[in-house]
Write a protein that holds these residues in place. Structure first.
Motif, PDB file in Angstrom:
ATOM      1  N   UNK A  15       4.876  -6.227  -2.615  1.00 19.57           N
ATOM      2  CA  UNK A  15       6.163  -5.752  -2.585  1.00 19.57           C
ATOM      3  C   UNK A  15       6.201  -4.214  -3.221  1.00 19.57           C
ATOM      4  N   UNK A  16       5.713  -4.409  -4.473  1.00 22.73           N
ATOM      5  CA  UNK A  16       5.975  -3.073  -5.263  1.00 22.73           C
ATOM      6  C   UNK A  16       5.076  -2.133  -4.724  1.00 22.73           C
ATOM      7  N   UNK A  21       5.024   3.130  -1.856  1.00 24.38           N
ATOM      8  CA  UNK A  21       4.790   4.037  -0.591  1.00 24.38           C
ATOM      9  C   UNK A  21       5.678   4.538   0.032  1.00 24.38           C
ATOM     10  N   UNK A  22       6.951   3.606   0.269  1.00 25.99           N
ATOM     11  CA  UNK A  22       7.900   4.000   0.997  1.00 25.99           C
ATOM     12  C   UNK A  22       8.989   5.029   0.265  1.00 25.99           C
ATOM     13  N   UNK A  42      17.069   5.884  -2.541  1.00 21.32           N
ATOM     14  CA  UNK A  42      16.153   5.196  -3.587  1.00 21.32           C
ATOM     15  C   UNK A  42      15.845   3.808  -2.944  1.00 21.32           C
ATOM     16  N   UNK A  43      14.603   3.466  -3.026  1.00 26.58           N
ATOM     17  CA  UNK A  43      14.110   2.132  -2.881  1.00 26.58           C
ATOM     18  C   UNK A  43      14.076   1.214  -4.188  1.00 26.58           C
ATOM     19  N   UNK A  83       4.148   3.344  11.083  1.00 23.98           N
ATOM     20  CA  UNK A  83       3.141   4.229  11.186  1.00 23.98           C
ATOM     21  C   UNK A  83       2.532   5.163  10.252  1.00 23.98           C
ATOM     22  N   UNK A  84       3.564   5.871   9.535  1.00 19.81           N
ATOM     23  CA  UNK A  84       3.367   6.751   8.521  1.00 19.81           C
ATOM     24  C   UNK A  84       2.830   6.171   7.125  1.00 19.81           C
ATOM     25  N   UNK A  85       3.493   4.953   6.849  1.00 20.14           N
ATOM     26  CA  UNK A  85       3.502   4.294   5.500  1.00 20.14           C
ATOM     27  C   UNK A  85       2.073   3.427   5.278  1.00 20.14           C
ATOM     28  N   UNK A  86       1.976   2.776   6.487  1.00 21.05           N
ATOM     29  CA  UNK A  86       0.873   1.543   6.520  1.00 21.05           C
ATOM     30  C   UNK A  86      -0.610   2.127   5.929  1.00 21.05           C
ATOM     31  N   UNK A  87      -1.113   3.272   6.466  1.00 15.58           N
ATOM     32  CA  UNK A  87      -2.384   3.651   6.082  1.00 15.58           C
ATOM     33  C   UNK A  87      -2.509   3.891   4.368  1.00 15.58           C
TER      34      UNK A  87
END
Length: 133
Positions: A15-16, A21-22, A42-43, A83-87
């Protein structure tokens, strides 16, 4: 948390990782959506499901403005974001993202307001008087 199981260390760690990444991705303004133009997001928290296939992402726009609109826009664009964050997160399965407004700031504000109320102040003063005797 009656009956709700606490997250495992693995869920917390992933999760962290997803949160970082997000946060990094959202700061780059790469999503073409009118509702996200100029939104600083903010996340504060990401909660992973036990199988790590679902990420509940709690967000808050700067100042809390248009939070529901921003969440709706992020949910509309969640496949692109995935799709952008997964890699960058290097997991066996790319988690599905679901975005929610983080209301912990509101809750903290309500608690703070309660603590500053006359009634609580009176009770605290009364407790101090009892201890002096």
């Amino acid at each position: 948390m009656s009956g709700e199981k606490l997250p495992s260390q693995r869920q917390l760690r992933v999760g962290e990782l997803v949160r970082h990444a997000l946060s990094s991705f959202l700061s780059r303004d790469e999503i073409m959506d009118d509702d996200l133009i100029g939104a600083f997001i903010t996340v504060p928290e990401v909660r992973m499901s036990p199988d790590l296939k679902l990420a509940k992402v709690y967000i808050m726009p700067l100042g809390g403005k248009n939070a529901e609109t921003v969440v709706a826009a992020l949910n509309r664009n969640k496949k692109f974001i995935r799709g952008q964050v997964s890699p960058s997160i290097d997991l066996k399965y790319a988690p599905e993202f679901r975005f929610f407004v983080d209301d912990t700031f509101d809750e903290a504000g309500r608690i703070d307001e309660l603590l500053r109320s006359d009634r609580v102040a009176r009770d605290l003063d009364h407790d101090d008087d009892d201890q002096d005797q």
